[in-house]
Design an enzyme around this catalytic site. Structure first.
Site, short mmCIF file in Angstrom:
data_model
loop_
_atom_site.label_atom_id
_atom_site.label_comp_id
_atom_site.label_asym_id
_atom_site.label_seq_id
_atom_site.Cartn_x
_atom_site.Cartn_y
_atom_site.Cartn_z
N ASP A 51 24.39 -18.10 21.99
CA ASP A 51 24.37 -17.22 23.16
C ASP A 51 23.74 -17.94 24.36
OD1 ASP A 51 21.76 -17.21 22.32
OD2 ASP A 51 21.53 -15.03 22.24
N GLU A 122 18.65 -13.55 15.38
CA GLU A 122 17.27 -13.95 15.67
C GLU A 122 16.27 -12.96 15.04
OE1 GLU A 122 16.62 -14.49 19.87
OE2 GLU A 122 18.26 -15.93 20.04
N GLU A 190 12.83 -22.84 16.19
CA GLU A 190 12.84 -23.28 17.59
C GLU A 190 11.40 -23.31 18.14
OE1 GLU A 190 15.78 -21.45 20.07
OE2 GLU A 190 14.99 -22.38 21.89
O1 KIV Z 1 21.90 -20.05 21.52
C1 KIV Z 1 21.63 -21.18 21.12
O2 KIV Z 1 22.12 -22.20 21.63
C2 KIV Z 1 20.68 -21.31 20.03
C3 KIV Z 1 20.20 -22.67 19.68
C4 KIV Z 1 19.19 -23.10 20.67
C5 KIV Z 1 19.67 -22.75 18.31
O3 KIV Z 1 20.30 -20.33 19.45
#
Ligand code: KIV
Length: 304
Positions: A51, A122, A190
């Site tokens: 996203d 998430e 992250e």
């Molecule tokens: O949205 C994204 O690009 C992510 C990565 C940073 C893991 O969740």
């Protein structure tokens, strides 16, 4: 049998085998057909349609505005460009937390309409854990995401490292364990301190994929626009730019402009299509007749 060996697609099991064999997992985000094709051919294990495209492709200041339909549009393009890598679709903000049924339905859309191989969510809120448990039981592989979770940027108070205190680190480990128990096939970590990411990686049987979390994770991911050096708005310290497409693009456009203005582009022999020389006298004659009839000879001069 075909001369070209059929490529074995990467699955969630492939990633888990890599962890078991101590082989690192290589991944990047991708949002379009052409980039997906290049990254897939170059041997990336999985492509995340993150996203993050809300920021890098659509120009928003965070990831919160992107919708299911917008994500789906990009997931389809990436899937069309991918032969071997596993394509993982990121569930956007509010697509899996309002109620259980909507979460299942939205995840199903990514698999059914988008034809990707897995989805990502998430956090480890009980509601999210329940959705993960349900999805993995009905055949939808789920990747978890802990540490800095961009969809919670407003409650986390900005783009900040997570798990820095003993309490926060223990909480992260507990959440990672809960995600694994709920059935995730991998967990993105992250912006987690190296030591904490390393401990979580040791404790889990499923692979951890680090971004800003050091090299002890089972694999790494970067946002492709950061990796290519073409996203100017944010430059976190964990990004290593393997290309500088921003300056390369600027330079290329300057050269292009120069060539157009000087007439050097396009080359009429190799970069254009020519009229057959044997037809030219006849064409000129016919044009001359038309021009005389219209009392206008400007177009004839140009051709001659
Ligand atoms: O949205 C994204 O690009 C992510 C990565 C940073 C893991 O969740």
């Amino acid at each position: 049998m075909s001369i070209i060996a059929k490529q074995k697609p990467t699955t969630t099991q492939t990633l888990q085998q890599k962890k078991a064999q101590g082989e690192k997992i290589v991944s990047l985000t991708a949002y379009d057909y052409t980039t997906a094709r290049l990254l897939d051919t170059a041997g990336v294990d999985f492509l995340l349609v993150g996203d993050s495209l809300a920021m890098t492709v659509l120009g928003h200041s965070n990831t919160l505005s992107v919708t299911m339909d917008e994500m789906l549009h990009h997931v389809k393009a990436v899937v069309r460009g991918t032969k071997k890598a596993l394509v993982v679709a990121d569930m956007p903000f509010m697509s899996y937390t309002t109620n259980h049924a909507t979460a299942i339905e939205n995840a199903g859309r990514f698999i059914q309409e988008g034809q990707c191989g897995a989805i990502k969510m998430e956090g480890a809120h009980p509601q999210v854990l329940a959705v993960i448990d349900h999805l993995t039981r009905i055949g939808i592989p789920v990747m978890g995401h802990l540490g800095f979770t961009p969809q919670s940027v407003n409650t986390l108070g900005g783009f900040k490292v997570q798990g820095k205190s003993i309490k926060a680190a223990k909480q992260l480990l507990e959440e990672a364990r809960q995600l694994q128990a709920a059935g995730v096939f991998a967990v993105v970590l992250e912006m987690v301190p190296v030591e904490v990411a390393s401990f979580i990686t040791e404790q889990l049987t499923v692979p951890t994929i680090g971004i800003g979390s050091g090299n002890q994770c089972d694999g790494q991911i970067l946002v492709v626009d950061d990796f290519l050096g073409r996203y100017p708005d944010l430059s976190p310290r964990f990004v290593r730019k393997y290309l500088h497409l921003d300056t390369l693009t600027q330079h290329a456009v300057e050269e292009y402009g120069k060539d157009i203005r000087s007439g050097a582009f396009p080359d009429n022999t190799s970069e254009a299509f020519r009229f057959s020389p044997e037809f030219l006298p006849q064409l000129l004659k016919e044009w001359q007749t038309v021009a005389l009839q219209n009392e206008d000879t400007s177009n004839i001069k140009r051709v001659v």
